[in-house]
Structure formats: C-alpha cells, structure tokens
Write an enzyme that holds these catalytic residues in place. Structure first.
Site, short mmCIF file in Angstrom:
data_model
loop_
_atom_site.label_atom_id
_atom_site.label_comp_id
_atom_site.label_asym_id
_atom_site.label_seq_id
_atom_site.Cartn_x
_atom_site.Cartn_y
_atom_site.Cartn_z
N THR A 1 0.81 -1.22 0.00
CA THR A 1 0.00 0.00 0.00
C THR A 1 0.85 1.27 0.00
O THR A 1 0.33 2.35 -0.23
CB THR A 1 -0.95 0.03 1.21
OG1 THR A 1 -0.16 -0.07 2.41
CG2 THR A 1 -1.94 -1.12 1.14
N ARG B 1 21.56 -4.14 3.18
CA ARG B 1 22.48 -3.71 2.12
C ARG B 1 23.94 -3.90 2.49
O ARG B 1 24.77 -4.15 1.62
CB ARG B 1 22.23 -2.23 1.77
CG ARG B 1 20.93 -1.99 1.03
CD ARG B 1 20.71 -0.50 0.82
NE ARG B 1 19.40 -0.23 0.22
CZ ARG B 1 18.84 0.97 0.19
NH1 ARG B 1 19.46 2.01 0.73
NH2 ARG B 1 17.67 1.14 -0.37
N THR C 1 12.25 6.79 -8.03
CA THR C 1 11.34 5.72 -7.60
C THR C 1 11.26 4.58 -8.60
O THR C 1 10.69 3.53 -8.28
CB THR C 1 9.92 6.27 -7.32
OG1 THR C 1 9.37 6.80 -8.52
CG2 THR C 1 9.95 7.33 -6.24
N SER D 1 -4.28 -2.76 7.25
CA SER D 1 -4.82 -3.01 5.91
C SER D 1 -5.20 -4.46 5.68
O SER D 1 -6.00 -4.77 4.79
CB SER D 1 -3.80 -2.58 4.86
OG SER D 1 -3.50 -1.21 4.96
N CYS E 1 18.62 5.39 -3.64
CA CYS E 1 18.21 6.02 -4.89
C CYS E 1 19.22 7.03 -5.43
O CYS E 1 19.17 7.39 -6.61
CB CYS E 1 16.85 6.68 -4.72
SG CYS E 1 16.69 7.71 -3.25
N HIS F 1 16.36 12.40 -9.26
CA HIS F 1 17.43 12.92 -8.40
C HIS F 1 18.59 13.39 -9.30
O HIS F 1 19.14 12.61 -10.08
CB HIS F 1 17.94 11.84 -7.45
CG HIS F 1 17.01 11.50 -6.34
ND1 HIS F 1 15.83 12.18 -6.10
CD2 HIS F 1 17.09 10.54 -5.36
CE1 HIS F 1 15.23 11.65 -5.03
NE2 HIS F 1 15.98 10.67 -4.57
N GLY G 1 11.03 11.02 -3.34
CA GLY G 1 11.92 10.18 -2.57
C GLY G 1 11.60 10.14 -1.09
O GLY G 1 12.10 9.27 -0.37
#
Length: 351
Positions: A12, A111, A329, A40, A150, A243, A181
């Site tokens: 969502t 990461r 995105t 949700s 990003c 960006h 972002g």
C-alpha cells in the site's frame, strides 16, 4: 520463459504501488499476493490503498485481499518484492528468507550484510554469487538480494566507467533529490515550495558507503570494497521525480576531457545480451548540450531506467566534474528491484 507468481510486501506504500504499476504487464512476473500492515490486512486492495500513481490502479490487484506480511500467508508465491519501511523490514524479510521464499528488497536493512548482494545489474552482476553464502535455509532456497539507495544508483552507474578505466581517488557529490523520494505524504508543502532543504537525515551515510560495496571486487564469496572516500551532501528540492547529482572526481590515472567523455560514451553494459525486459537499451545517456540532463525532461527516459549524464568537464579542483540524474522511484527503487529479479531468473537463482 516460465511465469513466476510474485508477492509484494508493503504493497500500500509509495514503493509498493510503484512495484504494482511496473509489474502490471510484465511478461515474466504475475502479482498473486499483496502484503501490508495489520491495519490493511483483510481488506480488498482497492479499499486499503490510497492510490497515488499517475495511472489507474490495475484491475488485476483491485480485488486481491491484503495479507499480513508473514511468510505463512505467502506460501504459494515463488518470491517476493519488498517495499517495506526499514523499521519493520529486518524481521519480516528474515521470516520470508527462513521460510524458503526469496526476497528482493528495496529496504536498506540488509544492504551492508556481508553475504547479501547489493546489486545494480549493469555494474556488478557477478555479486549475485554471494547468495550461495547465505544460511537462511539449509538447502539455500531462501535468500535476500537488495538494490541500492536512490542516489547511490546513478552515482555508482556514472562512476563505473571512470573506475574501470582510470581508478578513483576520491569523490565529492551533492544530490538534489526529488520530493517523491520522501514517500507519501512526504515533505510538507510549506517546507519545500520555493525552497531547498539542505539536509536529509540518514541519507549521506548511504551515499558514502554503498558505492564502495557496489564497485568492490568479489573474491571467495565476499566483496572487497572499493577504497576511496566519498564526501556527500544530500538536499531536497521542489522537483517531483528525478534525483540530480553534481559530482566531482579525482582520478588515479589522469586523463583529459576528451578521453573521459569517450570512455563514458563507449562504456558497454555487461548485461546487454541477456534480453532482460526492464533493462534500458542505453543504461547511460551522455548529453553534449550543457543544459541537460533535467529531471522534468529526462527522468522518464527508457521507462525511467536510464542514468543521464551531462556537463562532463575538466575540474579546476580534482579532475572531472559532471551532472548525473536518474528517476528515483523507478531506477532508484522499484524498477531497479524488478531488473534485479530478471537477472536472477536469467542466472538460474529464480526458477
């Protein structure tokens, strides 16, 4: 090509919605399960989601019932994409990996894990071999792959040709980051309209660290990080998508402007022959016109998957300066994760 049943975690949210839009007509991946918070869960997706994408909500997801983000609710999917918030991603993604469900994540949590690939297919496709070092399941069926921050995506992609050809001693980068972002509802309008915010919490450390893992060399199942400092300044600007980065680089082997431009223009993607559906035909676009790239004009190029570079010039301090830009995105989030999944299919990790 085999069709894969795909789940989306955090469905969502802004990134989850971007996954849904990108996957609507994907030739390999079909969305069969959507997960979100307990608020949700149990609702139809069209009731649970405040749809913010500029295209209509796909019919195929409207009537799906939103599930809680636990692996026992997703036992019929082949793998999941994660658009989860970092506050919950570690526990949930670990649960799925331990259940033997591969996770391809946009979250930051894994990461820097030494066994988890941080992946840009055009930069370090060989890093997927790190999956074999993961021990979420005894048979190796459950694992996690991440895509980068990003800003780290266009920064690292633009540095790759320079790093390979000349070596890098240091990098200074200032990011001018679009408001999308920040997620939804994002930055308050009175803070960003007609303004620039010169700090984004938690962003600069990711910009400093992630390119070094991405450009690192894989040896004996582990990554030896690239060894150069990155000085990062992250700012928020009143742009919707894209960006834009101002980058200055000190090279180990000095080169003139023409040689640098030629290296960047002639760089070839290591995955160009794999025919991945989301891979841009030209992952790097080099502009000669000094007015370009611009987010409004170029963020959507190649479906939002291209990194655009312009104003390549000899620097008065250090060696070379340029502008880089990518859709935050798409290339920097959901689209990058989808491309990672396509590479994992081609390399036999998803089957």
């Amino acid at each position: 090509m085999t069709s894969f049943k795909v789940g989306i975690l955090g469905a969502t949210g802004a990134v989850g919605q971007k996954f849904i839009r990108i996957l609507e007509n994907h030739p390999w991946f079909k969305i069969t399960a959507l997960g979100a918070s307990s608020r949700s869960a149990g609702k139809l997706y069209e009731e649970a989601a405040n749809w913010i994408e500029s295209t209509r909500m796909p019919d195929g997801v409207k009537s799906l019932t939103v599930l809680e983000c636990t692996s026992n609710h997703f036992d019929e999917v082949d793998f999941v994409f994660s658009g989860l918030d970092s506050s919950v991603a570690t526990e949930i993604e670990t649960d799925f990996a331990k259940a033997g469900i591969p996770v391809i994540s946009n979250a930051k949590n894994f990461r820097t894990d030494p066994t988890v690939p941080l992946l840009i297919p055009e930069v370090n496709p060989d890093h997927i071999e790190m999956i074999r070092e993961q021990r979420f399941t005894a048979d190796g069926s459950g694992w996690i792959v991440t895509n980068p921050n990003c800003v780290a995506v266009p920064l690292t992609t633009s540095l790759k040709p320079l790093y390979d050809a000349f070596g890098i001693e240091s990098v200074v980068v200032t990011s001018m980051q679009a408001i999308s972002g920040a997620g939804y509802p994002g930055v308050p309008s009175l803070d960003i309209m007609g303004n620039v915010i010169p700090f984004i919490g938690g962003e600069e450390s990711k910009i400093r660290q992630e390119p070094l893992k991405l450009l690192g060399k894989l040896k004996d199942g582990a990554v030896r990080y690239a060894d150069f400092p990155v000085q990062a300044t992250a700012t928020r600007v009143p742009v919707i998508n894209g960006h834009l980065l101002s980058v200055t680089v000190s090279l180990k082997r000095k080169a003139d402007q023409d040689e640098i431009i030629n290296v960047m223009k002639s760089w070839g993607s290591p995955i160009h022959d794999l025919d991945l559906p989301s891979a841009p035909k030209f992952p790097l676009k080099i502009f000669d016109d000094p007015r370009y790239p611009q987010p409004r004009l170029h963020a959507d190029s190649e479906g939002g998957m291209q990194t655009a570079i312009g104003r390549i010039r000899q620097a008065h301090v250090m060696d070379v300066s340029y502008i880089a830009m990518a859709h935050n995105t798409v290339r920097g989030a959901a689209g990058g994760a989808v491309l990672n999944a396509e590479l994992l299919v081609k390399k036999g990790f998803l089957k």
